[in-house]
Design a protein around this motif. Structure first.
Motif, mmCIF file in Angstrom:
data_model
loop_
_atom_site.group_PDB
_atom_site.id
_atom_site.type_symbol
_atom_site.label_atom_id
_atom_site.label_comp_id
_atom_site.label_asym_id
_atom_site.label_seq_id
_atom_site.Cartn_x
_atom_site.Cartn_y
_atom_site.Cartn_z
ATOM 1 N N TYR A 118 0.830 -1.203 0.000
ATOM 2 C CA TYR A 118 0.000 0.000 0.000
ATOM 3 C C TYR A 118 0.867 1.257 0.000
ATOM 4 N N SER A 119 0.345 2.270 -0.660
ATOM 5 C CA SER A 119 0.923 3.614 -0.628
ATOM 6 C C SER A 119 -0.080 4.505 0.096
ATOM 7 N N ILE A 120 0.370 5.162 1.166
ATOM 8 C CA ILE A 120 -0.538 5.961 1.997
ATOM 9 C C ILE A 120 0.025 7.372 2.163
ATOM 10 N N ASP A 121 -0.777 8.363 1.825
ATOM 11 C CA ASP A 121 -0.403 9.765 2.030
ATOM 12 C C ASP A 121 -1.359 10.380 3.049
ATOM 13 N N PHE A 122 -0.829 11.222 3.941
ATOM 14 C CA PHE A 122 -1.687 11.817 4.971
ATOM 15 C C PHE A 122 -1.045 13.077 5.541
ATOM 16 N N SER A 123 -1.880 13.857 6.220
ATOM 17 C CA SER A 123 -1.422 15.034 6.950
ATOM 18 C C SER A 123 -1.541 14.756 8.440
ATOM 19 N N SER A 124 -0.721 15.462 9.247
ATOM 20 C CA SER A 124 -0.750 15.307 10.690
ATOM 21 C C SER A 124 -0.817 16.677 11.348
ATOM 22 N N ASN A 125 -1.523 16.739 12.473
ATOM 23 C CA ASN A 125 -1.638 18.021 13.174
ATOM 24 C C ASN A 125 -0.392 18.345 14.013
ATOM 25 N N LYS A 126 0.588 17.433 14.001
ATOM 26 C CA LYS A 126 1.846 17.679 14.701
ATOM 27 C C LYS A 126 2.969 16.943 13.982
#
Length: 216
Positions: A118-126
């Motif tokens: 799997y390829s997973i892209d995401f944003s984080s609040n920290k």
């Protein structure tokens, strides 16, 4: 017609963003309509409620797109592989692209699927340390089983994992995790455990299944 003379083709196709949120049952209806539109000589089961004899490998979870989906379809007669691929692709809705069609001969059974990439892209609040969770040998979570919820080590389901930070401040994961009938881990559970470990909130998560691996 006995098992030795079955005419079965393995279809490899993509499942794009436009169809990643439809349920598995709705997806099956969509595929079945495409077979009918393409006027392919598909074989049906016997009985009062006949259905197309097909088998989908490792159905993609809702919200996950894929570049490597597969299904086996039984036909009443032989077709050219290129003809089958083009006819079915033309009948599919936007978001589903037929990559190839092959007469199934020595292809492994779907029950032999062991893992998927799997390829997973995401944003984080920290900000997170991209190597910390990856390098863990053990992280216990609650996972649903046939007998209810039980505590398991999520890292036992992860074969490889590499997390990196992109130039625009978001994060990217390449991971190979257990998949199939014997051992299976949903990517959303992996992301949930990772967010819990970092004490962070992940958003804008985009997951793509890149490859499916069979037992050797």
């Amino acid at each position: 017609m006995n098992a030795e003379t079955k005419i079965v083709y393995r279809i490899t196709y993509t499942k794009g963003d436009g169809v990643k949120y439809i349920s598995h049952l709705d997806f099956l209806r969509c595929v079945n309509r495409a077979f009918k539109r393409a006027k392919l000589p598909v074989k049906y089961s016997q009985g009062f409620n006949p259905h197309i004899l097909q088998n989908i490998a490792l159905p993609c979870p809702v919200g996950v797109s894929s570049e490597c989906e597969m299904l086996d379809i039984e036909m009443t007669r032989e077709l050219g592989e290129e003809e089958l691929c083009k006819s079915l692709d033309a009948a599919m809705p936007d978001g589903i692209k037929i990559l190839k069609a092959e007469r199934r001969t020595n292809h492994p059974d779907f029950f032999a699927i062991e893992s998927a990439k799997y390829s997973i892209d995401f944003s984080s609040n920290k900000d997170i340390d991209t190597e910390s969770f990856d390098s863990l040998d053990c992280y216990m979570i609650e996972k649903k089983s046939k007998r209810g919820m039980k505590e398991v080590n999520i890292k036992d389901f992860v074969r490889s994992m590499k997390t990196s930070k992109t130039d625009n401040g978001t994060y990217h994961i390449d991971a190979v995790i257990n998949a199939g009938s014997q051992s299976n881990l949903k990517t959303e559970l992996l992301m949930s455990a990772m967010a819990e470990y970092y004490g962070a909130f992940f958003s804008d998560v985009k997951t793509v299944r890149k490859e499916i691996y069979f037992a050797k």
